[in-house]
Design an enzyme around this catalytic site. Sequence first.
Site, PDB file in Angstrom:
ATOM      1  CG  ASP A  17      -2.264   0.289   0.864  1.00 15.87           C
ATOM      2  OD1 ASP A  17      -2.666   1.326  -0.213  1.00 15.87           O
ATOM      3  OD2 ASP A  17      -3.356   0.867   2.009  1.00 15.87           O
ATOM      4  N   GLY A  18       0.191   1.932  -0.599  1.00 11.22           N
ATOM      5  CA  GLY A  18       0.645   3.844  -0.358  1.00 11.22           C
ATOM      6  C   GLY A  18       2.028   4.213  -2.155  1.00 11.22           C
ATOM      7  CG  ASN A  19       1.978   1.259  -5.051  1.00  9.90           C
ATOM      8  OD1 ASN A  19       2.841   1.285  -4.564  1.00  9.90           O
ATOM      9  ND2 ASN A  19       1.635   0.460  -5.705  1.00  9.90           N
ATOM     10  CG  HIS A  34       0.169   1.802  -9.263  1.00 10.74           C
ATOM     11  ND1 HIS A  34       0.149   1.732  -7.896  1.00 10.74           N
ATOM     12  CD2 HIS A  34      -1.317   2.961  -9.840  1.00 10.74           C
ATOM     13  CE1 HIS A  34      -1.135   1.889  -7.202  1.00 10.74           C
ATOM     14  NE2 HIS A  34      -2.018   2.503  -8.522  1.00 10.74           N
ATOM     15  CD  GLU A  64     -12.759  -5.606  -3.098  1.00 15.71           C
ATOM     16  OE1 GLU A  64     -11.602  -6.355  -3.313  1.00 15.71           O
ATOM     17  OE2 GLU A  64     -13.707  -6.254  -2.802  1.00 15.71           O
ATOM     18  CG  ASN A  65      -7.520  -2.895  -6.201  1.00 16.09           C
ATOM     19  OD1 ASN A  65      -5.769  -3.403  -6.286  1.00 16.09           O
ATOM     20  ND2 ASN A  65      -7.751  -1.599  -5.132  1.00 16.09           N
ATOM     21  NE  ARG A  68      -6.714   1.676  -6.388  1.00 12.45           N
ATOM     22  CZ  ARG A  68      -5.949   1.913  -5.780  1.00 12.45           C
ATOM     23  NH1 ARG A  68      -4.923   2.486  -6.471  1.00 12.45           N
ATOM     24  NH2 ARG A  68      -6.553   1.775  -4.174  1.00 12.45           N
ATOM     25  NE  ARG A 191      -8.616  -0.375   5.080  1.00 12.55           N
ATOM     26  CZ  ARG A 191      -8.340   1.195   5.342  1.00 12.55           C
ATOM     27  NH1 ARG A 191      -8.180   2.155   6.532  1.00 12.55           N
ATOM     28  NH2 ARG A 191      -7.206   1.253   4.038  1.00 12.55           N
ATOM     29  CD  GLU A 204       2.366 -13.250  15.173  1.00 15.74           C
ATOM     30  OE1 GLU A 204       2.040 -12.356  15.850  1.00 15.74           O
ATOM     31  OE2 GLU A 204       2.028 -14.096  16.150  1.00 15.74           O
TER      32      GLU A 204
HETATM   33  C1  FPP Z   1      -2.311   0.231  -3.173  1.00 16.83           C
HETATM   34  O1  FPP Z   1      -1.475   1.112  -3.583  1.00 16.83           O
HETATM   35  C2  FPP Z   1      -1.600  -0.362  -4.650  1.00 16.83           C
HETATM   36  C3  FPP Z   1      -2.101  -1.300  -5.525  1.00 16.83           C
HETATM   37  C4  FPP Z   1      -3.293  -1.315  -5.711  1.00 16.83           C
HETATM   38  C5  FPP Z   1      -1.556  -1.930  -6.824  1.00 16.83           C
HETATM   39  C6  FPP Z   1      -0.042  -2.700  -6.231  1.00 16.83           C
HETATM   40  C7  FPP Z   1       1.262  -2.503  -7.297  1.00 16.83           C
HETATM   41  C8  FPP Z   1       1.993  -2.579  -7.512  1.00 16.83           C
HETATM   42  C9  FPP Z   1       2.883  -2.642  -6.085  1.00 16.83           C
HETATM   43  C10 FPP Z   1       2.685  -2.939  -9.150  1.00 16.83           C
HETATM   44  C11 FPP Z   1       2.331  -4.500  -9.762  1.00 16.83           C
HETATM   45  C12 FPP Z   1       2.966  -5.284  -8.875  1.00 16.83           C
HETATM   46  C13 FPP Z   1       2.677  -6.806 -10.005  1.00 16.83           C
HETATM   47  C14 FPP Z   1       3.092  -7.717  -8.815  1.00 16.83           C
HETATM   48  C15 FPP Z   1       2.985  -6.470 -11.432  1.00 16.83           C
HETATM   49  P1  FPP Z   1      -2.488   2.392  -3.459  1.00 16.83           P
HETATM   50  O2  FPP Z   1      -2.662   3.063  -5.076  1.00 16.83           O
HETATM   51  O3  FPP Z   1      -3.820   2.231  -3.764  1.00 16.83           O
HETATM   52  O4  FPP Z   1      -1.625   3.794  -2.981  1.00 16.83           O
HETATM   53  P2  FPP Z   1      -2.579   4.814  -1.948  1.00 16.83           P
HETATM   54  O5  FPP Z   1      -3.348   4.299  -0.665  1.00 16.83           O
HETATM   55  O6  FPP Z   1      -1.255   5.410  -0.993  1.00 16.83           O
HETATM   56  O7  FPP Z   1      -3.554   5.635  -2.968  1.00 16.83           O
END
Ligand code: FPP
Length: 241
Positions: A17-19, A34, A64-65, A68, A191, A204
């Site tokens: 999380d946090g991208n 991402h 749920e994604n 987006r 969460r 854990e």
């Molecule tokens: C949540 O961060 C992250 C995701 C919904 C996507 C995760 C995907 C990757 C790390 C890259 C692709 C992975 C692979 C294995 C190819 P967010 O976007 O919800 O961050 P935010 O809460 O800061 O908006």
Amino acid sequence: MSSSSDSIPTHIAIIMDGNGRWAQQRGLPRLKGHEAGAETVRHVMRYCRAAGVRYLTLYAFSSENWARPPLEVLGLMSLLKSFLRDNEAEFHENQVRLRVIGRRSDLESSIVRELERVERATAAYTAGQLILALSYSGRGELVQAARAMAEKVRRGELRPDRIDETVFAAHLYAPDVPDPDLIVRTSGEMRISNFLLWQCSYSEFYVTPVLWPEFREPDFRAALEAYQQRQRRYGRVADKV
Ligand code: FPP
């Protein structure tokens, strides 16, 4: 099931999380976050290999994604394709088996083809497993297991009174994978977000404020150290474990 936590977890599952926030802090589009997150995945696979963690499950795209913005979804799907392209050689080199959990029928057919090709090509490897949760939802996984069992009951292949935890677990997406010992979530959110609802019963939890694109070896080590300090009792008292 490992009862002692003074060891290396067999299975780590991560809510990456946090991208988006990472990108936002830099005035960049979310997709750049991402992309940086996919780079972190490459690092974390190496940390796991070096530490002896055998299973790594990554929550890469939840059911749920799909809600987006379409451009973000498209970007994530194309990132997934390039992730496979860029990492397949490493899977072979290190004998890592790739697996996918989730509703793969939701994914574009060219992605499913590519995922299944790499799954087949790596199916015999036993050094480690990378499990990508794609179009995944914990509730969805439980519902499909219930449906599969109901179907067997209807066909006379399963007696309802034979359904116990072992039978139920055998109908999950990857029944042979041990439950995660440690679930890590980055970016400080506390969460579970519909992740591995069955499998997390005795996992854990470790939450770090670090955003996923910035998660590196010291953060990984801190997670392992925190895990090693936990006493896993599985509902029993300490001296009976
Ligand atoms: C949540 O961060 C992250 C995701 C919904 C996507 C995760 C995907 C990757 C790390 C890259 C692709 C992975 C692979 C294995 C190819 P967010 O976007 O919800 O961050 P935010 O809460 O800061 O908006």
